[in-house]
Motif scaffolding. Structure first.
Motif, PDB file in Angstrom:
ATOM      1  N   GLY A 218       0.685  -1.218  -0.057  1.00  0.00           N
ATOM      2  CA  GLY A 218       0.270   0.216   0.071  1.00  0.00           C
ATOM      3  C   GLY A 218       0.861   1.066  -0.009  1.00  0.00           C
ATOM      4  N   PRO A 219       0.314   2.477  -0.475  1.00  0.00           N
ATOM      5  CA  PRO A 219       0.805   3.559  -0.480  1.00  0.00           C
ATOM      6  C   PRO A 219       1.222   4.144   1.163  1.00  0.00           C
ATOM      7  N   ILE A 220       2.119   5.129   1.240  1.00  0.00           N
ATOM      8  CA  ILE A 220       2.597   5.686   2.596  1.00  0.00           C
ATOM      9  C   ILE A 220       1.194   6.483   3.156  1.00  0.00           C
ATOM     10  N   SER A 221       0.580   6.772   2.197  1.00  0.00           N
ATOM     11  CA  SER A 221      -0.685   7.708   2.708  1.00  0.00           C
ATOM     12  C   SER A 221      -1.680   6.762   3.390  1.00  0.00           C
ATOM     13  N   GLU A 222      -1.740   5.656   3.098  1.00  0.00           N
ATOM     14  CA  GLU A 222      -2.398   4.737   4.085  1.00  0.00           C
ATOM     15  C   GLU A 222      -2.046   4.241   5.403  1.00  0.00           C
ATOM     16  N   VAL A 223      -0.444   4.510   5.620  1.00  0.00           N
ATOM     17  CA  VAL A 223      -0.008   4.243   7.048  1.00  0.00           C
ATOM     18  C   VAL A 223      -0.663   5.127   8.134  1.00  0.00           C
ATOM     19  N   THR A 224      -1.260   4.435   9.136  1.00  0.00           N
ATOM     20  CA  THR A 224      -1.911   4.974  10.045  1.00  0.00           C
ATOM     21  C   THR A 224      -1.113   5.172  11.308  1.00  0.00           C
ATOM     22  N   GLU A 225      -0.160   4.040  11.631  1.00  0.00           N
ATOM     23  CA  GLU A 225       0.588   4.087  12.768  1.00  0.00           C
ATOM     24  C   GLU A 225       2.004   5.350  12.790  1.00  0.00           C
ATOM     25  N   TYR A 226       2.233   5.613  14.071  1.00  0.00           N
ATOM     26  CA  TYR A 226       3.093   6.624  14.224  1.00  0.00           C
ATOM     27  C   TYR A 226       4.770   6.064  14.527  1.00  0.00           C
ATOM     28  N   TYR A 227       5.584   6.402  13.704  1.00  0.00           N
ATOM     29  CA  TYR A 227       7.022   5.780  13.941  1.00  0.00           C
ATOM     30  C   TYR A 227       7.985   7.061  14.646  1.00  0.00           C
ATOM     31  N   ASP A 228       8.978   6.385  15.015  1.00  0.00           N
ATOM     32  CA  ASP A 228      10.015   7.200  15.827  1.00  0.00           C
ATOM     33  C   ASP A 228      10.699   7.894  14.473  1.00  0.00           C
ATOM     34  N   VAL A 229      11.016   7.147  13.487  1.00  0.00           N
ATOM     35  CA  VAL A 229      11.866   7.369  12.427  1.00  0.00           C
ATOM     36  C   VAL A 229      11.373   6.589  10.954  1.00  0.00           C
ATOM     37  N   ALA A 230      11.613   7.216  10.011  1.00  0.00           N
ATOM     38  CA  ALA A 230      11.186   6.643   8.507  1.00  0.00           C
ATOM     39  C   ALA A 230      12.140   6.852   7.712  1.00  0.00           C
ATOM     40  N   ILE A 231      12.506   5.722   7.049  1.00  0.00           N
ATOM     41  CA  ILE A 231      13.900   5.934   5.974  1.00  0.00           C
ATOM     42  C   ILE A 231      13.084   5.871   4.624  1.00  0.00           C
ATOM     43  N   ILE A 232      13.266   6.791   3.726  1.00  0.00           N
ATOM     44  CA  ILE A 232      12.742   6.864   2.409  1.00  0.00           C
ATOM     45  C   ILE A 232      13.782   7.079   1.211  1.00  0.00           C
ATOM     46  N   ASP A 233      14.033   5.940   0.446  1.00  0.00           N
ATOM     47  CA  ASP A 233      14.620   6.089  -0.719  1.00  0.00           C
ATOM     48  C   ASP A 233      13.687   6.579  -1.786  1.00  0.00           C
ATOM     49  N   LEU A 234      13.753   7.729  -2.208  1.00  0.00           N
ATOM     50  CA  LEU A 234      12.414   8.281  -3.092  1.00  0.00           C
ATOM     51  C   LEU A 234      12.767   7.503  -4.425  1.00  0.00           C
ATOM     52  N   PRO A 235      11.565   6.885  -4.900  1.00  0.00           N
ATOM     53  CA  PRO A 235      11.488   6.183  -6.074  1.00  0.00           C
ATOM     54  C   PRO A 235      11.897   7.232  -7.470  1.00  0.00           C
TER      55      PRO A 235
END
Length: 292
Positions: free
Chosen positions: A211-228
């Motif tokens: 699923g897309p990041i827009s559907e993530v509902t939980e909150y995290y301390d950190v995200a790692i994103i390698d932009l497509p």
């Protein structure tokens, strides 16, 4: 940048002294760690200090680590290193074992000072992950993925992480292998399947959801994103901004890998860049940005 994440400082030399204890196998750039027990100005003084060690039934060996130049200190040649090892080893109260010791002690001379302690050599675990069942030519190298994971989560206790554009799972694999609590996610079903297969191949337990990041509902301390990016995954500036904006929503801190300059998009999403570096692969460059 990884050094600054671990130790809150960096060094222009080939060694660093810190009170922060880091497993050297976590980093693709750390070769050895010496947990210092004693320090002195001379070998004779060090011999007096190491006599305090009581090893009982523990076997040991001593190695001198001055195999190369260390800062301003020239390397010590092999015969002299062996002599130093014998001198120190003979005064330790224990059973020496040069082949299979229970503990290895290290001794090093740096800028006029001797240091003695428990020696740990780094294991290049990331090299074991080079060959995956599924791979992409544009994926991060395992070495960079491991460093990025450490920049995002230098100290693992109580930290929850997410890679919401995880691709085949290169970052997730490195993070899981270091005990980081991380989940992966991607919008492509076949990519998610490949990531799960890669994780399982190395005997790791991890979750990759679809699923897309827009559907993530939980909150995290950190995200790692390698932009497509690449010919098949070209995204517009608007789509890049949407991913960044969603990252702002789901995580307190974000590490972003990008091939383009996106400082304006980060500022627009109310991020501040607290550290950055460039990872090079021949002529190809990636920016690694730590954002808060």
């Amino acid at each position: 940048m990884e050094m600054r994440a671990f130790f809150n400082m960096d060094s222009q030399s080939n060694f660093l002294i810190s009170n922060v204890e880091v497993d050297p196998s976590r980093s693709p750039f750390i070769q050895d760690r010496l947990k210092v027990y004693y320090e002195s100005n001379s070998i004779s003084d060090m011999k007096q200090l190491v006599q305090e060690l009581k090893l009982n039934d523990t076997t040991y060996k001593v190695i001198c680590l001055n195999k190369m130049d260390i800062d301003q200190t020239k390397k010590i040649h092999h015969p002299e290193r062996r002599q130093i090892e014998r001198e120190i080893g003979l005064v330790i109260d224990g059973e020496p074992d040069l082949d299979h010791p229970d503990v290895v002690f290290g001794l090093i001379h740096i800028n006029g000072r001797w240091y003695f302690g428990k020696h740990t050599i780094s294991e290049s675990i990331w090299r074991h992950h080079l060959h995956k069942p599924n791979s992409y030519s544009t994926a991060l190298s395992t070495r960079v993925a491991r460093a990025v994971s450490n920049i995002a989560v230098p100290h693992t206790e109580g930290i929850r992480a997410i890679d919401p554009c995880c691709g085949i799972g290169t970052v997730v694999i490195e993070a899981l292998s270091m005990g980081i609590d991380i989940v992966g996610r991607d919008i492509k079903p076949l990519v998610c399947k490949g990531a799960r297969e890669n994780i399982a191949y190395f005997g790791l337990n991890g979750t990759v959801t679809l699923g897309p990041i827009s559907e993530v509902t939980e909150y995290y301390d950190v995200a790692i994103i390698d932009l497509p990016y690449n010919l098949y995954t070209h995204i517009s500036r608007e789509e890049q901004f949407d991913i960044i904006k969603q990252a702002r929503r789901i995580a307190k801190q974000v590490v972003i890998i990008t091939i383009e300059t996106i400082d304006d998009l980060l500022e627009k999403a109310d991020f501040k860049i607290s550290d950055r570096c460039i990872a090079k692969k021949q002529l190809f460059k990636r920016q690694i940005l730590l954002c808060e």
